[in-house]
Design an enzyme around this catalytic site. Structure first.
Site, PDB file in Angstrom:
ATOM      1  N   GLU A 185      -4.732   2.783   6.460  1.00 45.93           N
ATOM      2  CA  GLU A 185      -4.549   2.707   5.002  1.00 45.93           C
ATOM      3  C   GLU A 185      -5.231   3.935   4.386  1.00 45.93           C
ATOM      4  O   GLU A 185      -4.758   4.519   3.418  1.00 45.93           O
ATOM      5  CB  GLU A 185      -5.187   1.411   4.475  1.00 45.93           C
ATOM      6  CG  GLU A 185      -5.096   1.273   2.964  1.00 45.93           C
ATOM      7  CD  GLU A 185      -5.546  -0.102   2.468  1.00 45.93           C
ATOM      8  OE1 GLU A 185      -5.339  -1.105   3.183  1.00 45.93           O
ATOM      9  OE2 GLU A 185      -6.115  -0.151   1.366  1.00 45.93           O
ATOM     10  N   ARG A 220       0.802  -1.232   0.000  1.00 44.28           N
ATOM     11  CA  ARG A 220       0.000   0.000   0.000  1.00 44.28           C
ATOM     12  C   ARG A 220       0.834   1.282   0.000  1.00 44.28           C
ATOM     13  O   ARG A 220       0.482   2.268   0.653  1.00 44.28           O
ATOM     14  CB  ARG A 220      -0.998   0.029   1.174  1.00 44.28           C
ATOM     15  CG  ARG A 220      -1.981  -1.113   1.193  1.00 44.28           C
ATOM     16  CD  ARG A 220      -2.924  -1.115  -0.010  1.00 44.28           C
ATOM     17  NE  ARG A 220      -3.681  -2.338  -0.032  1.00 44.28           N
ATOM     18  CZ  ARG A 220      -3.354  -3.388  -0.799  1.00 44.28           C
ATOM     19  NH1 ARG A 220      -2.339  -3.336  -1.633  1.00 44.28           N
ATOM     20  NH2 ARG A 220      -4.079  -4.480  -0.762  1.00 44.28           N
ATOM     21  N   SER A 243     -10.806  -0.735   3.371  1.00 39.56           N
ATOM     22  CA  SER A 243     -10.046  -1.111   4.571  1.00 39.56           C
ATOM     23  C   SER A 243      -9.512   0.132   5.266  1.00 39.56           C
ATOM     24  O   SER A 243      -8.803   0.927   4.649  1.00 39.56           O
ATOM     25  CB  SER A 243      -8.859  -1.999   4.197  1.00 39.56           C
ATOM     26  OG  SER A 243      -9.339  -3.230   3.724  1.00 39.56           O
TER      27      SER A 243
HETATM   28  C1  LIG Z   1     -15.672  -0.647  -1.211  1.00 35.26           C
HETATM   29  C2  LIG Z   1     -14.190  -0.465  -1.317  1.00 35.26           C
HETATM   30  C3  LIG Z   1     -13.384  -1.573  -1.607  1.00 35.26           C
HETATM   31  C4  LIG Z   1     -11.988  -1.398  -1.702  1.00 35.26           C
HETATM   32  N1  LIG Z   1     -11.205  -2.490  -1.978  1.00 35.26           N
HETATM   33  C5  LIG Z   1      -9.868  -2.348  -2.085  1.00 35.26           C
HETATM   34  C6  LIG Z   1      -9.029  -3.462  -2.384  1.00 35.26           C
HETATM   35  O1  LIG Z   1      -9.485  -4.579  -2.579  1.00 35.26           O
HETATM   36  N2  LIG Z   1      -7.690  -3.255  -2.463  1.00 35.26           N
HETATM   37  C7  LIG Z   1      -7.128  -2.024  -2.272  1.00 35.26           C
HETATM   38  O2  LIG Z   1      -5.892  -1.888  -2.357  1.00 35.26           O
HETATM   39  N3  LIG Z   1      -7.912  -0.948  -1.999  1.00 35.26           N
HETATM   40  C8  LIG Z   1      -9.244  -1.073  -1.900  1.00 35.26           C
HETATM   41  N4  LIG Z   1     -10.035   0.015  -1.622  1.00 35.26           N
HETATM   42  C9  LIG Z   1      -9.397   1.341  -1.430  1.00 35.26           C
HETATM   43  C10 LIG Z   1      -9.332   2.227  -2.701  1.00 35.26           C
HETATM   44  O3  LIG Z   1     -10.319   1.846  -3.631  1.00 35.26           O
HETATM   45  C11 LIG Z   1      -7.950   2.144  -3.370  1.00 35.26           C
HETATM   46  O4  LIG Z   1      -6.940   2.605  -2.516  1.00 35.26           O
HETATM   47  C12 LIG Z   1      -7.924   2.986  -4.660  1.00 35.26           C
HETATM   48  O5  LIG Z   1      -6.832   2.598  -5.444  1.00 35.26           O
HETATM   49  C13 LIG Z   1      -7.861   4.491  -4.404  1.00 35.26           C
HETATM   50  O6  LIG Z   1      -8.048   5.140  -5.643  1.00 35.26           O
HETATM   51  P1  LIG Z   1      -8.815   6.551  -5.719  1.00 35.26           P
HETATM   52  O7  LIG Z   1      -8.755   7.012  -7.118  1.00 35.26           O
HETATM   53  O8  LIG Z   1     -10.161   6.437  -5.117  1.00 35.26           O
HETATM   54  O9  LIG Z   1      -7.854   7.446  -4.820  1.00 35.26           O
HETATM   55  P2  LIG Z   1      -8.261   8.547  -3.752  1.00 35.26           P
HETATM   56  O10 LIG Z   1      -8.995   7.896  -2.630  1.00 35.26           O
HETATM   57  O11 LIG Z   1      -8.929   9.687  -4.411  1.00 35.26           O
HETATM   58  O12 LIG Z   1      -6.803   8.984  -3.263  1.00 35.26           O
HETATM   59  C14 LIG Z   1      -5.960   8.047  -2.629  1.00 35.26           C
HETATM   60  C15 LIG Z   1      -4.511   8.564  -2.707  1.00 35.26           C
HETATM   61  O13 LIG Z   1      -4.075   8.563  -4.068  1.00 35.26           O
HETATM   62  C16 LIG Z   1      -3.608   9.862  -4.438  1.00 35.26           C
HETATM   63  N5  LIG Z   1      -3.914  10.079  -5.861  1.00 35.26           N
HETATM   64  C17 LIG Z   1      -5.089   9.864  -6.502  1.00 35.26           C
HETATM   65  N6  LIG Z   1      -4.956  10.137  -7.822  1.00 35.26           N
HETATM   66  C18 LIG Z   1      -3.676  10.548  -8.011  1.00 35.26           C
HETATM   67  C19 LIG Z   1      -2.921  10.992  -9.146  1.00 35.26           C
HETATM   68  N7  LIG Z   1      -3.450  11.066 -10.377  1.00 35.26           N
HETATM   69  N8  LIG Z   1      -1.616  11.361  -8.956  1.00 35.26           N
HETATM   70  C20 LIG Z   1      -1.050  11.284  -7.723  1.00 35.26           C
HETATM   71  N9  LIG Z   1      -1.713  10.871  -6.618  1.00 35.26           N
HETATM   72  C21 LIG Z   1      -3.014  10.512  -6.757  1.00 35.26           C
HETATM   73  C22 LIG Z   1      -4.366  10.810  -3.521  1.00 35.26           C
HETATM   74  O14 LIG Z   1      -3.689  12.061  -3.424  1.00 35.26           O
HETATM   75  C23 LIG Z   1      -4.354  10.007  -2.226  1.00 35.26           C
HETATM   76  O15 LIG Z   1      -3.110  10.153  -1.580  1.00 35.26           O
HETATM   77  C24 LIG Z   1     -11.415  -0.115  -1.514  1.00 35.26           C
HETATM   78  C25 LIG Z   1     -12.255   0.987  -1.248  1.00 35.26           C
HETATM   79  C26 LIG Z   1     -13.626   0.820  -1.155  1.00 35.26           C
HETATM   80  C27 LIG Z   1     -14.493   2.018  -0.898  1.00 35.26           C
END
Ligand SMILES: Cc1cc2nc3c(=O)[nH]c(=O)nc-3n(C[C@H](O)[C@H](O)[C@H](O)COP(=O)(O)OP(=O)(O)OC[C@H]3O[C@@H](n4cnc5c(N)ncnc54)[C@H](O)[C@@H]3O)c2cc1C
Length: 301
Positions: free
Chosen positions: A296, A174, A223
């Site tokens: 996380e 992560r 998580s």
């Molecule tokens: C129902 C549910 C299930 C999930 N299951 C999983 C799973 O199985 N495995 C897992 O690992 N995670 C899981 N997650 C967590 C989440 O989906 C992941 O961490 C996902 O990759 C985050 O992406 P996001 O675009 O929503 O990022 P955000 O939540 O918007 O941001 C997360 C981080 O990424 C950074 N970021 C986003 N875009 C960029 C960019 N273009 N450039 C630089 N930094 C950036 C942000 O600044 C922040 O630090 C889950 C979440 C939910 C709600």
């Protein structure tokens, strides 16, 4: 910071907003306003914004908002979101895909399947964007972004474009050593040629397994804590289950009945309710098991 400095940035290249509501832009459905919000519709728009902003305050890049807990107050810096021109998907050299960092991981996974490429099935279960997935080194079913990534195209907050190859990045569970200063624009991934039906059935199996194990149709950030891999074999949800009553709640911030590491906003939880639940659970787990668990979820304040 003078708001007038930014007014000229409103164009087809990007949209600038002040005191912009962030609540609807994240999965928890919690949060106040960003002092400055910029939706970049093109690379030129993003560069123009960074030139005007000149690192005068914090910058937070918001992806799909599926891993963030945002303050109820005013976020004093700028929030940047990638718009439509960062959502392209292109295949080249038969097994390579270039994906805009604003595209969802699910779309990347489906595009890979449609082009008979396996290896990205796990992305169909993660609700974030490609940019968020790279930042978090997201993963499930024993696969992570680090396993499919070839290179990242990005820009730093001074507006300099860079390309970073996978072998120059140290990924960890992560996270990675990629500078916090970077905004990921697009990334190249490599798949393996395979029969489409078998890729599709693999994806369905994964989705089914996830649906059985985790809550769906709730306001959550996934998580809450990382699994403390180097301290114990136990997963974060197991430590929480043995240390905290499942009924623990602060206002509408509660622990999911289906998965103890998923915290949910039952209706109108505030940032403080959710943060209190997080810190209380962390302290109780440490008191009961001696294991320190870390979030996380990214807390934005
Ligand atoms: C129902 C549910 C299930 C999930 N299951 C999983 C799973 O199985 N495995 C897992 O690992 N995670 C899981 N997650 C967590 C989440 O989906 C992941 O961490 C996902 O990759 C985050 O992406 P996001 O675009 O929503 O990022 P955000 O939540 O918007 O941001 C997360 C981080 O990424 C950074 N970021 C986003 N875009 C960029 C960019 N273009 N450039 C630089 N930094 C950036 C942000 O600044 C922040 O630090 C889950 C979440 C939910 C709600």
């Amino acid at each position: 910071m003078q708001i007038d400095d930014f007014k000229n940035l409103n164009s087809t290249e990007g949209e600038i907003q002040f005191e912009y509501d962030l609540k609807k832009l994240n999965w928890f459905n919690i949060g106040g306003k960003a002092k400055i919000f910029f939706k970049a519709n093109s690379l030129k728009g993003l560069i123009d914004f960074l030139k005007v902003y000149k690192k005068r305050g914090k910058i937070f890049v918001l992806g799909a908002g599926s891993n963030v807990l945002i303050t109820d107050g005013i976020y004093s810096g700028a929030v940047i979101k990638l718009g439509k021109s960062f959502q392209n998907l292109t295949i080249f050299n038969k097994n390579m895909i270039n994906a805009g960092c604003g595209v969802t991981q699910k779309k990347l996974s489906e595009f890979s399947m449609e082009n008979n490429l396996s290896g990205m099935e796990f992305l169909s279960c993660i609700p974030g964007s490609v940019g968020g997935g790279i930042r978090m080194n997201s993963g499930c079913f024993e696969r992570e972004f680090k396993d499919i990534l070839i290179s990242i195209q990005c820009i730093d907050q001074d507006g300099s474009l860079k390309m970073i190859n996978r072998e120059n990045i140290k990924f960890e569970y992560r996270g990675s050593d990629l500078s916090k200063d970077l905004i990921f624009l697009s990334a190249t991934f490599k798949g393996i040629k395979e029969d489409q039906n078998s890729i599709q059935s693999n994806m369905l199996k994964m989705k089914h397994q996830k649906k059985n194990a985790q809550p769906t149709k709730v306001k959550t950030g996934g998580s809450t804590f990382k699994n403390p891999k180097d301290q114990t074999e136990k997963k974060a949800w197991e430590l929480i289950r043995e240390s905290v009553p499942n009924s623990l709640n602060f206002g509408d911030a509660a622990i999911s009945k289906k998965h103890a590491n998923f915290f949910v906003n039952k209706k109108d939880a505030s940032f403080n309710d959710m943060k209190k639940l997080i810190t209380t659970v962390r302290d109780k787990v440490f008191k009961k098991t001696g294991v320190a668990i870390n979030t996380e979820i990214i807390i934005v304040e």
